[in-house]
Design a protein around this motif. Structure first.
Motif, PDB file in Angstrom:
ATOM      1  N   ALA A  29       0.860  -1.066   0.053  1.00 48.69           N
ATOM      2  CA  ALA A  29       0.173   0.125   0.077  1.00 48.69           C
ATOM      3  C   ALA A  29       0.902   1.297  -0.009  1.00 48.69           C
ATOM      4  CB  ALA A  29      -0.934  -0.066   1.309  1.00 48.69           C
ATOM      5  N   GLN A  30       0.552   2.202  -0.808  1.00 50.27           N
ATOM      6  CA  GLN A  30       1.372   3.570  -0.733  1.00 50.27           C
ATOM      7  C   GLN A  30       0.683   4.415   0.202  1.00 50.27           C
ATOM      8  OE1 GLN A  30       3.847   4.445  -3.196  1.00 50.27           O
ATOM      9  NE2 GLN A  30       3.899   6.204  -1.746  1.00 50.27           N
ATOM     10  N   VAL A  31       1.143   4.778   1.405  1.00 51.71           N
ATOM     11  CA  VAL A  31       0.679   5.670   2.296  1.00 51.71           C
ATOM     12  C   VAL A  31       1.455   6.786   2.363  1.00 51.71           C
ATOM     13  CG1 VAL A  31       0.068   5.593   4.829  1.00 51.71           C
ATOM     14  CG2 VAL A  31       0.085   3.661   3.586  1.00 51.71           C
ATOM     15  N   GLY A  32       0.871   7.924   1.588  1.00 59.21           N
ATOM     16  CA  GLY A  32       1.896   9.154   1.735  1.00 59.21           C
ATOM     17  C   GLY A  32       3.167   8.908   0.914  1.00 59.21           C
ATOM     18  N   ALA A  33       4.335   9.494   1.621  1.00 56.99           N
ATOM     19  CA  ALA A  33       5.665   9.121   1.173  1.00 56.99           C
ATOM     20  C   ALA A  33       6.034   8.039   1.457  1.00 56.99           C
ATOM     21  CB  ALA A  33       6.237  10.223   1.643  1.00 56.99           C
TER      22      ALA A  33
END
Length: 72
Positions: A29-33
């Protein structure tokens, strides 16, 4: 914010395209940076979280075969 403060609430997990049908899947999962990865069979366990530099180094090492498959 550092990676130890990342909230995974609402994270949209996706399975790796390299995952097989044997149930041994990696999800990310991409979570912000940041990028989080977890074992889909144990989603309640704490995932690994990488910042951008760590993720780039991980992908580079994986592409070069620096992580051999463990033997039983």
């Amino acid at each position: 914010m550092d990676k130890y403060e990342v909230s995974l609430t609402g994270a949209q997990w996706r399975k790796s395209t390299k995952s097989g049908n044997n149930g041994g899947c990696v999800e990310f999962a991409q979570v912000g940076a940041f990028v989080a990865i977890r074992d889909s069979r144990n989603p309640e366990r704490e995932p690994l979280i990488f910042d951008a530099n760590e993720w780039d180094c991980f992908l580079d090492g994986a592409g070069k075969g620096e992580f051999p498959v463990p033997t039983a």
